[in-house]
Design a protein around this motif. Sequence first.
Motif, short mmCIF file in Angstrom:
data_model
loop_
_atom_site.label_atom_id
_atom_site.label_comp_id
_atom_site.label_asym_id
_atom_site.label_seq_id
_atom_site.Cartn_x
_atom_site.Cartn_y
_atom_site.Cartn_z
N PHE A 24 15.82 30.72 -38.66
CA PHE A 24 14.65 30.88 -39.51
C PHE A 24 13.83 32.06 -39.04
O PHE A 24 13.42 32.12 -37.89
CB PHE A 24 13.81 29.60 -39.48
N THR A 25 13.66 33.02 -39.93
CA THR A 25 12.79 34.16 -39.64
C THR A 25 11.86 34.34 -40.83
O THR A 25 12.21 34.01 -41.96
CB THR A 25 13.57 35.47 -39.40
N SER A 26 10.70 34.83 -40.56
CA SER A 26 9.73 35.08 -41.62
C SER A 26 9.10 36.44 -41.34
O SER A 26 8.13 36.54 -40.59
CB SER A 26 8.67 33.98 -41.62
N PRO A 27 9.67 37.50 -41.92
CA PRO A 27 9.14 38.84 -41.66
C PRO A 27 7.63 38.91 -41.92
O PRO A 27 7.14 38.41 -42.92
CB PRO A 27 9.91 39.71 -42.67
N GLY A 28 6.94 39.44 -40.96
CA GLY A 28 5.49 39.56 -41.06
C GLY A 28 4.73 38.36 -40.53
O GLY A 28 3.51 38.36 -40.49
N THR A 29 5.45 37.30 -40.14
CA THR A 29 4.81 36.11 -39.59
C THR A 29 5.47 35.77 -38.25
O THR A 29 6.57 35.22 -38.22
CB THR A 29 4.93 34.91 -40.56
N ASP A 30 4.82 36.11 -37.18
CA ASP A 30 5.35 35.82 -35.84
C ASP A 30 5.13 34.35 -35.49
O ASP A 30 4.24 33.69 -36.02
CB ASP A 30 4.65 36.69 -34.80
N GLY A 31 5.94 33.86 -34.56
CA GLY A 31 5.72 32.54 -34.00
C GLY A 31 6.34 31.39 -34.77
O GLY A 31 6.09 30.24 -34.43
N VAL A 32 7.14 31.69 -35.80
CA VAL A 32 7.75 30.60 -36.56
C VAL A 32 8.89 29.97 -35.74
O VAL A 32 9.47 30.61 -34.87
CB VAL A 32 8.28 31.06 -37.94
N PRO A 33 9.22 28.68 -35.99
CA PRO A 33 10.29 28.03 -35.25
C PRO A 33 11.63 28.75 -35.42
O PRO A 33 11.86 29.45 -36.41
CB PRO A 33 10.35 26.63 -35.87
N ASP A 34 12.53 28.56 -34.46
CA ASP A 34 13.83 29.23 -34.45
C ASP A 34 14.76 28.79 -35.57
O ASP A 34 15.53 29.59 -36.10
CB ASP A 34 14.55 28.99 -33.12
N ARG A 35 14.76 27.49 -35.87
CA ARG A 35 15.74 26.93 -36.80
C ARG A 35 15.08 26.06 -37.85
O ARG A 35 14.09 25.37 -37.58
CB ARG A 35 16.75 26.07 -36.04
N ILE A 36 15.65 26.09 -39.05
CA ILE A 36 15.29 25.15 -40.09
C ILE A 36 16.50 24.23 -40.28
O ILE A 36 17.62 24.70 -40.42
CB ILE A 36 14.86 25.86 -41.40
N VAL A 37 16.24 22.94 -40.21
CA VAL A 37 17.28 21.93 -40.31
C VAL A 37 17.18 21.29 -41.69
O VAL A 37 16.15 20.74 -42.06
CB VAL A 37 17.11 20.86 -39.20
N MET A 56 6.24 25.98 -25.56
CA MET A 56 5.91 26.87 -26.66
C MET A 56 4.69 27.71 -26.31
O MET A 56 3.79 27.24 -25.62
CB MET A 56 5.62 26.07 -27.94
N ARG A 57 4.69 28.94 -26.80
CA ARG A 57 3.54 29.83 -26.62
C ARG A 57 2.42 29.40 -27.56
O ARG A 57 2.65 28.65 -28.51
CB ARG A 57 3.94 31.28 -26.91
N ALA A 58 1.23 29.89 -27.33
CA ALA A 58 0.06 29.50 -28.13
C ALA A 58 0.28 29.77 -29.62
O ALA A 58 -0.04 28.93 -30.46
CB ALA A 58 -1.19 30.23 -27.64
N LEU A 59 0.85 30.92 -29.97
CA LEU A 59 1.09 31.23 -31.37
C LEU A 59 2.11 30.26 -31.98
O LEU A 59 1.97 29.82 -33.12
CB LEU A 59 1.56 32.67 -31.54
N GLN A 60 3.12 29.91 -31.22
CA GLN A 60 4.12 28.95 -31.71
C GLN A 60 3.49 27.58 -31.95
O GLN A 60 3.82 26.91 -32.94
CB GLN A 60 5.28 28.84 -30.72
N GLN A 65 1.46 23.56 -35.86
CA GLN A 65 0.35 22.82 -36.47
C GLN A 65 0.20 23.14 -37.95
O GLN A 65 -0.05 22.25 -38.76
CB GLN A 65 -0.95 23.10 -35.71
N GLN A 66 0.38 24.41 -38.32
CA GLN A 66 0.31 24.79 -39.73
C GLN A 66 1.37 24.07 -40.55
O GLN A 66 1.09 23.55 -41.63
CB GLN A 66 0.52 26.31 -39.90
N LEU A 67 2.59 24.06 -40.05
CA LEU A 67 3.69 23.39 -40.76
C LEU A 67 3.46 21.89 -40.86
O LEU A 67 3.70 21.27 -41.90
CB LEU A 67 5.03 23.69 -40.09
N GLU A 68 2.96 21.30 -39.78
CA GLU A 68 2.69 19.86 -39.79
C GLU A 68 1.56 19.51 -40.76
O GLU A 68 1.61 18.46 -41.40
CB GLU A 68 2.38 19.38 -38.38
N ARG A 69 0.57 20.38 -40.88
CA ARG A 69 -0.54 20.13 -41.81
C ARG A 69 -0.07 20.03 -43.26
O ARG A 69 -0.70 19.36 -44.07
CB ARG A 69 -1.61 21.21 -41.70
N VAL A 70 1.01 20.73 -43.59
CA VAL A 70 1.52 20.67 -44.95
C VAL A 70 2.71 19.71 -45.09
O VAL A 70 3.40 19.72 -46.10
CB VAL A 70 1.85 22.08 -45.53
N GLY A 71 2.91 18.89 -44.06
CA GLY A 71 3.84 17.78 -44.18
C GLY A 71 5.22 17.93 -43.58
O GLY A 71 6.07 17.04 -43.75
#
Length: 95
Positions: A24-37, A56-60, A65-71
């Motif tokens: 999983f990569t998201s150009p322009g958005t650092d700190g996203v998780p490595d894999r989407i299952v 995990m680093r602070a940004l990770q 937390q952002q991903l968990e907030r949206v479920g």
Amino acid sequence: MREKMIESRLVQEVQSRGGLCWKFTSPGTDGVPDRIVLMPGGKIAFVEVKAPGEKMRALQIRRKQQLERVGFSVYCLDSLEQIRPILDEVGGETP
């Protein structure tokens, strides 16, 4: 044990359960998780893979937390022993 080995085993285990485990990569958005299952039955989770004992680093953590907030579920994986319990929790229909 290296991070690459843990990540490879995660991919194998997801595939053996009939799922997909994409890098999983998201150009322009650092700190996203490595894999989407993506598991049968529409179950989705994100996994940050680390070498044993690494955290995990602070940004990770903020992205988690952002991903968990949206479920979405987000896991930090740093050992082979964690793979099965994580995938059991994610679930998914048996193919």
